[in-house]
Design an enzyme around this catalytic site. Sequence first.
Site, PDB file in Angstrom:
ATOM      1  N   LYS A 125      -6.909   4.316  -7.898  1.00  0.00           N
ATOM      2  CA  LYS A 125      -7.280   5.363  -8.854  1.00  0.00           C
ATOM      3  C   LYS A 125      -8.603   6.024  -8.482  1.00  0.00           C
ATOM      4  O   LYS A 125      -8.745   7.252  -8.545  1.00  0.00           O
ATOM      5  CB  LYS A 125      -7.369   4.774 -10.259  1.00  0.00           C
ATOM      6  CG  LYS A 125      -6.030   4.334 -10.830  1.00  0.00           C
ATOM      7  CD  LYS A 125      -6.181   3.698 -12.202  1.00  0.00           C
ATOM      8  CE  LYS A 125      -4.831   3.284 -12.768  1.00  0.00           C
ATOM      9  NZ  LYS A 125      -4.948   2.650 -14.092  1.00  0.00           N
TER      10      LYS A 125
ATOM     11  N   SER B 266      -2.549   2.672 -19.285  1.00  0.00           N
ATOM     12  CA  SER B 266      -3.921   2.960 -18.862  1.00  0.00           C
ATOM     13  C   SER B 266      -4.375   4.374 -19.202  1.00  0.00           C
ATOM     14  O   SER B 266      -5.527   4.730 -18.943  1.00  0.00           O
ATOM     15  CB  SER B 266      -4.065   2.726 -17.355  1.00  0.00           C
ATOM     16  OG  SER B 266      -3.204   3.577 -16.628  1.00  0.00           O
TER      17      SER B 266
ATOM     18  N   GLY C 186       0.826  -1.198   0.000  1.00  0.00           N
ATOM     19  CA  GLY C 186       0.000   0.000   0.000  1.00  0.00           C
ATOM     20  C   GLY C 186       0.856   1.242   0.000  1.00  0.00           C
ATOM     21  O   GLY C 186       2.077   1.182   0.196  1.00  0.00           O
ATOM     22  N   PRO C 187       0.262   2.387  -0.230  1.00  0.00           N
ATOM     23  CA  PRO C 187       1.022   3.645  -0.260  1.00  0.00           C
ATOM     24  C   PRO C 187       1.563   4.005   1.121  1.00  0.00           C
ATOM     25  O   PRO C 187       1.139   3.442   2.131  1.00  0.00           O
ATOM     26  CB  PRO C 187      -0.018   4.667  -0.738  1.00  0.00           C
ATOM     27  CG  PRO C 187      -1.345   4.064  -0.406  1.00  0.00           C
ATOM     28  CD  PRO C 187      -1.175   2.586  -0.504  1.00  0.00           C
ATOM     29  N   PRO C 188       2.519   4.934   1.183  1.00  0.00           N
ATOM     30  CA  PRO C 188       3.067   5.341   2.483  1.00  0.00           C
ATOM     31  C   PRO C 188       2.008   5.960   3.378  1.00  0.00           C
ATOM     32  O   PRO C 188       1.089   6.638   2.917  1.00  0.00           O
ATOM     33  CB  PRO C 188       4.131   6.378   2.105  1.00  0.00           C
ATOM     34  CG  PRO C 188       4.441   6.122   0.671  1.00  0.00           C
ATOM     35  CD  PRO C 188       3.183   5.617   0.061  1.00  0.00           C
ATOM     36  N   GLY C 189       2.162   5.713   4.687  1.00  0.00           N
ATOM     37  CA  GLY C 189       1.306   6.373   5.661  1.00  0.00           C
ATOM     38  C   GLY C 189      -0.020   5.714   5.934  1.00  0.00           C
ATOM     39  O   GLY C 189      -0.878   6.320   6.587  1.00  0.00           O
ATOM     40  N   VAL C 190      -0.230   4.484   5.439  1.00  0.00           N
ATOM     41  CA  VAL C 190      -1.517   3.829   5.689  1.00  0.00           C
ATOM     42  C   VAL C 190      -1.451   2.888   6.893  1.00  0.00           C
ATOM     43  O   VAL C 190      -2.450   2.259   7.236  1.00  0.00           O
ATOM     44  CB  VAL C 190      -2.010   3.058   4.443  1.00  0.00           C
ATOM     45  CG1 VAL C 190      -2.288   4.016   3.303  1.00  0.00           C
ATOM     46  CG2 VAL C 190      -1.002   1.993   4.024  1.00  0.00           C
ATOM     47  N   GLY C 191      -0.277   2.743   7.512  1.00  0.00           N
ATOM     48  CA  GLY C 191      -0.180   1.968   8.749  1.00  0.00           C
ATOM     49  C   GLY C 191       0.362   0.567   8.584  1.00  0.00           C
ATOM     50  O   GLY C 191       0.059  -0.299   9.402  1.00  0.00           O
ATOM     51  N   LYS C 192       1.200   0.313   7.564  1.00  0.00           N
ATOM     52  CA  LYS C 192       1.720  -1.041   7.346  1.00  0.00           C
ATOM     53  C   LYS C 192       2.676  -1.456   8.461  1.00  0.00           C
ATOM     54  O   LYS C 192       2.548  -2.529   9.044  1.00  0.00           O
ATOM     55  CB  LYS C 192       2.435  -1.107   5.992  1.00  0.00           C
ATOM     56  CG  LYS C 192       1.547  -0.796   4.798  1.00  0.00           C
ATOM     57  CD  LYS C 192       2.260  -1.009   3.489  1.00  0.00           C
ATOM     58  CE  LYS C 192       3.442  -0.078   3.311  1.00  0.00           C
ATOM     59  NZ  LYS C 192       3.055   1.337   3.226  1.00  0.00           N
ATOM     60  N   THR C 193       3.639  -0.590   8.778  1.00  0.00           N
ATOM     61  CA  THR C 193       4.632  -0.935   9.796  1.00  0.00           C
ATOM     62  C   THR C 193       4.002  -0.996  11.180  1.00  0.00           C
ATOM     63  O   THR C 193       4.267  -1.928  11.957  1.00  0.00           O
ATOM     64  CB  THR C 193       5.781   0.086   9.775  1.00  0.00           C
ATOM     65  OG1 THR C 193       6.343   0.145   8.462  1.00  0.00           O
ATOM     66  CG2 THR C 193       6.866  -0.309  10.754  1.00  0.00           C
TER      67      THR C 193
END
Length: 807
Positions: free
Chosen positions: A747, A704, A381-388
């Site tokens: 998107k 696309s 996912g993109p940065p800042g979504v809470g993966k870590t």
Amino acid sequence: MAESQIVERNPTATVIRTAGNGQQLTIPSLIPILPIRNIVVFPGTVMPLNVGRQKSKNLLDEVMPAEKLIGVITQKNAEVEDPGVADLFSVGTACMILKLFKLPDGNQSIIVHGLVRFRLVAIEQTEPFALGRIEVLEDVLSPGTGLDALVASVRQQANRVIELSPNTPDEAAQVLNSIATPSALADFLAANLPIERDDISEKQRMLDETDVEKRLRIIAARMATQLDVLELQSKIQTQVKENIDKSQRRYYLQEQLKAIRKELGDSEPGNGAGEMETLRARLEAAGLPEAVMKEANRELNRLDSIPSASPEYGVIRTYLQILSELPWSTMTTDKLDLKEARKILDRDHHDLEKVKRRILEYLAVRKLKPDGGGAILCFVGPPGVGKTSLGKSIAEAMGRKFIRVALGGVRDEADIRGHRRTYIGSMPGRIIAELRKAGTRNPVMMLDEIDKVGADFRGDPAAALLEVLDPSQNHTFTDHYLDVPFDLSRVLFIATANTMDPVPGPLRDRMEVIEIPGYTNSEKLDIARTYLVPRQLDANGISAKKVKFQDQALQWIIEGYTREAGVRNLERQIGSIARSIAADIVEGKTDRITITRDRVSQILGPRKFDPELASRTSVPGVATGMAFTPVGGEILFIEATRMPGKGVIMLTGQIGEVMKESATAAYSLIRSRAAALGIDPKLVAESDIHIHVPQGAVPKDGPSAGVAMFIALASLMLNRPVHHDVAMTGEITLRGLVLPIGGLKEKTLAAKRAGIKQVIVPKRNERDLPDIPKEVRDTLKFHFVENIDQALKIAVGTPKKFTGKSK
């Protein structure tokens, strides 16, 4: 050491008597002045002086044949070549020249004997040498028991300094003990104190002091400091010598012991029997597997037969210590309470239901089959979504230790597998090293930024991760340093990535990819209200009771100051507001505050992002596309313009090869179907087309954008603007078909953030609709198309068929 005494004073001269031979000398009130640099001459001392300046040579030529008396005085600044009264210290020493040496380079050297202090009153003459008017100074002496005790203490200090100083001649102690008067003792010690050139004013202060007792106290303080340094040096040298002696004695005894055992026919036990037993006990306590213990015993036997001075001794000992410190059998007990795990996950993260459900499934399987292997999860996912942070919550929910291994920028395979022991300074790889720190063989290990792993001449770290992340192989993972298998099957590996495109196929195949999409504005509002605001208030020492954030203010921050898929920048902006509030509270400007939209604008300044869809798409030739990037979805504007020409197409805006092919295909489709689309074919043939994608500094690629490019060209040729609230995505073919694309979730989230109301999407992407958040599905109107005619009708309306008449 001779001391001079004043016998008689008169306005023109002073008569002194030297204590050595009782000779009387007359010191005139006008005396030649010799300025010197970086040295101070004291009464009673004999010192060599170098003479190089012409005025100084003139002075020697004048006084040498006569009385040989000169006044020696130190310059304040050694750089001054022709010093005046202001450049000289006020107190100097009257000296007798004992010897003159002429050197081969033209300079001269003299040996002087200091007689008595004087104060320089004025310079009466400057050429051909300086002639000064002086006033001879007499020492102030107050005899008593205090002075006697001070003299004895200073003499004792001086003797100790001579004793500790290795380069001091033996005669120094004899000279010191032969000095009888306090004044002469003070001058002798002051002249011989080691003082740096930069601190010449310290010695001058001793020369200025006419009170003998005060002079002795200054010298005593200086000598105490010097004595402390010498005592410390002596202590260090003694310790070093003792250590060397101990090492030599130990070596000698060991060699004797070897010889005795050899004569007796006994096997040599080696070095450090106590250390060997300690290592053996630690290895046995570590619970090593049988094969590993066999290797450890073999290395122990090698260590036992190697002298401790051998370099290989340290290598083997370090290897055995690392073996004993690894968690071969140490494990933490899993907490398999699904309700408690759900509570922790909900406490730390908003939504992410798919991820939370997968974690609970993993815990349920572990509860039903404790010895079963688990899947390797990969959060994308993109940065800042809470993966870590999600990995930390998983570790807490399971009751395991959490380890984070940052893989960004790793290009050496040895970082994963370690270096072989044949290299100097070799150590285990990151996986084994982190397990050693954790002290347990079943932690949660997060492999962060796995898509940022590179490869160069040192190997491919991604290839080394294949064994680590394969549940069917990692139970026998072999680190190059250990060279024995270590079981990684109990480790819960969680990888994170922004995009899976750079990850090699074999590595991607070993992981279960879980996509974490960006957040909608309403989700960001909930996250800010529930998590970010309390966390930032606490981080800045502000009580939650004193500050209230209005929802309108938070929405204003989300829409006007951030444009991202995650919430990292949103938290940063909230942190800026919290720091401003903290400053106001400390300054006493406020006690309680409510954050409104106006207050946000006051603190953060003007809005950084404004809606621009209507202004950008209000003219023909502009279409709004949707793009996927590693940091989330984005919208981009495709701009087209035409000018008279011969049908040439130009492409600008850092467009990649695939995107250029899409533009060419769109242009060919326009030309081949011009009449059917209501476009004059002659207009197309006699026009040069320029397609530009703004933000030219940002590289853009992918197929696309084909639909958006076709719509932009059709809008230009038909002279009809595209509806400003419509965005589109899809790949096109030369037959006019619209093919499916990837990243639809990201998107559409970007389209919603930008204020889009309708999206044109390939028909075959309709299957991806359930993955899109409900809020986005309810807000956006989806148009699923199979060909470009359907897309054109939605974007610009139904075109009229070309009748053969040019407009």
